[in-house]
Scaffold this motif. Structure first.
Motif, short mmCIF file in Angstrom:
data_model
loop_
_atom_site.label_atom_id
_atom_site.label_comp_id
_atom_site.label_asym_id
_atom_site.label_seq_id
_atom_site.Cartn_x
_atom_site.Cartn_y
_atom_site.Cartn_z
N LEU B 58 0.84 -1.20 0.00
CA LEU B 58 0.00 0.00 0.00
C LEU B 58 0.87 1.25 0.00
N LEU B 59 1.93 1.24 0.81
CA LEU B 59 2.76 2.43 0.91
C LEU B 59 3.54 2.72 -0.36
N ILE B 60 4.04 1.68 -1.03
CA ILE B 60 4.85 1.91 -2.23
C ILE B 60 3.99 1.94 -3.49
N ASP B 61 2.67 1.83 -3.33
CA ASP B 61 1.75 1.92 -4.45
C ASP B 61 1.90 0.74 -5.40
N TYR B 118 10.84 -0.59 -6.83
CA TYR B 118 9.78 0.38 -7.11
C TYR B 118 10.30 1.81 -7.07
N LEU B 120 12.28 3.40 -4.65
CA LEU B 120 12.47 4.12 -3.40
C LEU B 120 13.94 4.40 -3.16
N THR B 121 14.21 5.38 -2.29
CA THR B 121 15.58 5.65 -1.88
C THR B 121 16.04 4.53 -0.94
N VAL B 123 17.06 4.66 2.12
CA VAL B 123 16.54 4.78 3.49
C VAL B 123 15.09 4.32 3.56
N THR B 124 14.24 4.84 2.67
CA THR B 124 12.85 4.41 2.74
C THR B 124 12.71 2.96 2.28
N LEU B 127 13.41 0.92 5.23
CA LEU B 127 12.26 1.04 6.13
C LEU B 127 11.13 0.11 5.69
N MET B 128 10.90 0.02 4.40
CA MET B 128 9.85 -0.88 3.90
C MET B 128 10.20 -2.33 4.22
N ILE B 131 9.28 -2.83 7.80
CA ILE B 131 7.82 -2.91 7.92
C ILE B 131 7.33 -4.28 7.44
#
Lengths: 214, 214, 214
Positions: B58-61, B118, B120-121, B123-124, B127-128, B131
């Motif tokens: 959901l967060l990364i679409d 997808y 993302l950097t 760091v994120t 984080l994913m 999660i």
């Protein structure tokens, strides 16, 4: 990916709004019982009314159904006002429990049908129906710090599962939806109703064959 | 925006399903310990098995990974049946804790890699990964009204963070994934394993330099 | 469906990051008060800082704002480090409560404006503003097992509702945003500030006209 929401015939649009209103009322009345203020009551009405469908729509990658609907959010606010200003004794009987049973059965079917329309398999489609029927109440209970329906042995999720499974099965078999939708909803409602009427519960682990305390 | 999920080689598909099964089992067994009924048990198996990856997607679409997968939901249901019908003593030892450590490490790496894929950097992306490894268990504990892993000083999220950070770092540095993926997962598993074996905990605030009770 | 996030002028970008930092700090400090470890503290900083905006973005079908932003996640981690290494007495006064009031008002306005920009109606747009301001704190409290702001009679969500409603109304009326945005945020901040200063609470159900204990 983002297809249109299936256009519901008038009767289903009405049922849909009725289901939202019933669930919103159950959220608002929980806030009443907890003696909360109006803002909390309105928040609970909204979360309970639209929570299950929102989770379903996020999971199946559909636009969240109420966000661009001009009626749903105002309806939840109207329900909150009704709960706030009406005498509490209106809601003391079992009226609400029975109305919730109608909403649960209708939502489980509508949620399943929408998920299948988005291309899900029968198993995940039925799961989405169960989520549509139950997730709003679960979110409501978690936010309120109450033991959720998940933690109680009532036949609630089970009734939603029955309705959703029949809806998924009938749709996959190609049966006419005029038969499948009401039939599946009726079966779920009857099971939930029997559980309400005779306080049925399903066996918990450890009481099933190991005896108590095992 | 919606790219394809990276096609996983056969071994990773197997690891992926194994990780889901282990997490689903941990959810089902929590329901067993709480003496809940089968429906709750199946719900917990599903939520715990797919919760972390669902939040990530959901967060990364991304399309939520299990919703259109023909195997994942039935796998969770099969795990729930196993937990319901198997003797409880099968699960009394530390087998499950160790299997969970494998799942945690593998998920942290796979979640990071998917997020980087997808766009993302680092760091994120890392984080994913964290999660993906931890959110399913957190949702399970919140729904059950239990103190979640967030509230315990065990080295759990820390181990996921190590695995995810190594996976993100190695990928950004362009190292071959045949080295990065197993290496990062192994590091996370070893840290989590050491925490299990020697009951390691990380210092809590106030015990770190202010002394107890400060 | 996925339009671009409205390009914020420099001052709003700064306010946006400041709001995230304040909320992240409130999450980190809750973990400090609960005597948790650094990993939990960082997790709480992130969830509280970005939770409200994430829920909004998922609901309105926007890309989640922080996932591809190079600054937001590192900012939350920096805040977590600050909370961990700074003397606790820095945060004992009411500084944080007042900073949180600024963040709440600013977020309610920014959330509403973004939702309207995505084509929502004024009512659901304002609701998204309220969610943006409040959901991060609610998620933080649920994860921590604390009674959430929903369960307390403080004027908190009410202040966010005021700011969001004014922002939605002013935007719909076509008033210049240089007037509407600061005015709406100021109104919400003043209401929240009055509630902090004089410990105002809104009446709870049962105390409103039925008398206590009714």
């Amino acid at each position: 990916m983002l297809q249109n929401v299936p256009a519901l015939p008038g009767i289903f649009r009405f049922l849909d709004l009725a289901g939202i209103a019933v669930f919103a009322l159950s959220g608002a009345l929980l806030a009443v019982r907890l003696r909360r203020d109006f803002v909390t009551l309105a928040f609970f009405a909204l979360v309970t009314g639209v929570g299950g469908g929102s989770v379903r729509d996020l999971l199946i990658d559909a636009p969240v159904f109420w966000v661009r609907d001009p009626l749903v959010a105002p309806l939840c606010l109207a329900v909150a006002l009704l709960a706030w200003f009406s005498p509490e004794r209106w809601w003391e009987g079992r009226l609400l429990v029975w109305a919730d049973a109608v909403g649960l059965a209708a939502y489980a079917v509508l949620g399943t049908v929408k998920a299948l329309d988005y291309g899900l398999t029968p198993v995940t489609g039925a799961l989405m129906g169960v989520i549509t029927g139950c997730a709003g109440g679960i979110i409501r209970d978690v936010l309120a710090g109450q033991p959720s329906i998940l933690m109680r042995p009532e036949i609630y999720i089970t009734a939603a599962t029955l309705a959703a499974a029949l809806a998924a099965g009938g749709t996959v078999l190609g049966l006419p939806r005029e038969v499948v939708w009401p039939g599946a909803a009726l079966a779920g409602f009857v099971l939930r109703g029997a559980a309400i009427r005779w306080s049925l519960a399903i066996p918990e682990y450890g009481r099933k064959r190991n005896g108590p305390g095992s």
